[in-house]
Design a protein around this motif. Structure first.
Motif, PDB file in Angstrom:
ATOM      1  N   TYR A 208       0.864  -1.179   0.000  1.00 26.50           N
ATOM      2  CA  TYR A 208       0.000   0.000   0.000  1.00 26.50           C
ATOM      3  C   TYR A 208       0.900   1.228   0.000  1.00 26.50           C
ATOM      4  CZ  TYR A 208      -3.847  -3.069   1.372  1.00 26.50           C
ATOM      5  OH  TYR A 208      -4.805  -4.061   1.407  1.00 26.50           O
ATOM      6  N   ASP A 217      -2.613   4.319  -3.187  1.00 25.25           N
ATOM      7  CA  ASP A 217      -2.443   3.294  -4.211  1.00 25.25           C
ATOM      8  C   ASP A 217      -2.196   1.959  -3.523  1.00 25.25           C
ATOM      9  OD1 ASP A 217      -2.246   2.360  -6.804  1.00 25.25           O
ATOM     10  OD2 ASP A 217      -0.936   4.004  -7.404  1.00 25.25           O
ATOM     11  N   GLN A 218      -2.434   0.893  -4.242  1.00 20.75           N
ATOM     12  CA  GLN A 218      -2.142  -0.438  -3.710  1.00 20.75           C
ATOM     13  C   GLN A 218      -2.024  -1.409  -4.857  1.00 20.75           C
ATOM     14  OE1 GLN A 218      -5.545  -2.679  -2.089  1.00 20.75           O
ATOM     15  NE2 GLN A 218      -6.594  -0.711  -2.057  1.00 20.75           N
ATOM     16  N   LEU A 224       3.203  -2.912  -8.590  1.00 20.65           N
ATOM     17  CA  LEU A 224       3.715  -1.597  -8.203  1.00 20.65           C
ATOM     18  C   LEU A 224       5.139  -1.381  -8.705  1.00 20.65           C
ATOM     19  CD1 LEU A 224       2.251  -1.176  -4.600  1.00 20.65           C
ATOM     20  CD2 LEU A 224       1.438  -0.168  -6.710  1.00 20.65           C
ATOM     21  N   ARG A 227       5.255   0.218 -11.927  1.00 17.26           N
ATOM     22  CA  ARG A 227       4.835   1.614 -11.916  1.00 17.26           C
ATOM     23  C   ARG A 227       6.038   2.508 -11.650  1.00 17.26           C
ATOM     24  NH1 ARG A 227      -0.154   2.550  -9.818  1.00 17.26           N
ATOM     25  NH2 ARG A 227       0.495   4.705  -9.995  1.00 17.26           N
ATOM     26  N   LEU A 230       5.510   5.843 -10.067  1.00 22.83           N
ATOM     27  CA  LEU A 230       5.271   5.852  -8.630  1.00 22.83           C
ATOM     28  C   LEU A 230       6.592   5.757  -7.871  1.00 22.83           C
ATOM     29  CD1 LEU A 230       2.481   5.305  -7.000  1.00 22.83           C
ATOM     30  CD2 LEU A 230       3.563   3.136  -6.579  1.00 22.83           C
TER      31      LEU A 230
END
Ligand code: ATP
Length: 240
Positions: A208, A217-218, A224, A227, A230
């Motif tokens: 998370y 976001d999670q 992730l 990403r 991010l």
């Protein structure tokens, strides 16, 4: 479907006028390794401290195996199988390695305590040589291992860890992540706060992202990791 091992529902925690955590919700399944990542001041420590009962939420709930434990004391959380490895380790500098572990094992009977002490030496071989060393003389990496061992003395089903790799040299960061891998193999459920997002996402089942007190976001570790926006936006320069 059975209840998650740990669930945080719409948790809000304040320090006076400061709302450090806003409506944060997350779940951790049995044996899952879930990371909470995010920049400084995001509210990560506040979330762990609220779960373990060091802080009282203004609203929201903490559930362990479906049971509402919101506002329970840290001691009663230990009896429910939840332990915290706190930020900055907080070991007793004047006590030896063995004494630190004995204090942590005070809630179990003597035979169990002896067995767990032996398990800790097996898991952390360096303790054998440092058994009677005052914890204040340990290096950062050694102290972190002691902090983790101390939490394991209660044999928790759910282990909460606050920045286990913080301030450690790269080789010791490797060691801590190896250790997290061994704990996962033991089937230990873990919720870990970590600023080293790249490393965290390599071993996370899920993660998370917390920013300004909110979960923004999670996803799975793999999701992730893809990403890059991010990772570079929030954590790119913080890997040590
Ligand atoms: P870090 O990575 O720096 O430890 P964090 O994500 O763990 O950050 P918290 O320590 O939970 O964040 O802090 C969240 C917010 O609450 C920050 O704005 C912080 O300044 C504030 N805060 C934390 N502890 C207190 C306190 N005891 N009193 C007042 N404000 C606090």
């Amino acid at each position: 479907m059975s209840a998650p091992e740990l669930e945080v529902r719409s948790l809000t925690t304040r320090y006076g006028a400061i709302r450090a955590l806003r409506d944060a919700s997350l779940t951790v399944g049995v044996g899952e390794v879930v990371f909470l990542i995010g920049p400084n001041g995001a509210g990560k420590t506040t979330l762990l401290n609220t779960v373990i009962g060091l802080l009282r939420p203004t609203s929201g709930q903490v559930l362990v195996r479906g049971e509402d434990v919101t506002g329970s004391s840290p001691d009663s959380m230990i009896t429910r199988g939840v332990a915290l490895v706190p930020e900055h380790r907080r070991i007793f500098a004047d006590l030896t390695v063995k004494e630190n572990l004995m204090v942590a094992g005070i809630t179990v009977d003597a035979a169990t305590r002896e067995r767990r002490l032996a398990e800790m030496v097996e898991l952390f071989p360096l303790f054998e040589k440092k058994w009677t060393t005052s914890a204040g003389y340990l290096s950062g990496g050694e102290a972190q291992q002691l902090a983790i061992a101390r939490a394991l003395m209660s044999d928790p089903e759910i282990l909460l860890m606050d920045e286990p790799s913080l301030g450690l040299a790269p080789t010791l960061v490797d060691l801590v992540f190896e250790l997290l891998g061994s704990l996962r193999e033991q089937g230990r459920t873990m919720l870990i706060v970590e600023q080293n997002a790249q490393r965290a996402l390599e071993i996370a089942d899920r993660a998370y992202v917390l920013r300004s007190g909110e979960i923004i976001d999670q996803g799975t570790g793999a999701e992730l990791r893809e990403r890059t926006d991010l990772v570079s936006a929030y954590f790119g320069s913080q890997d040590t």
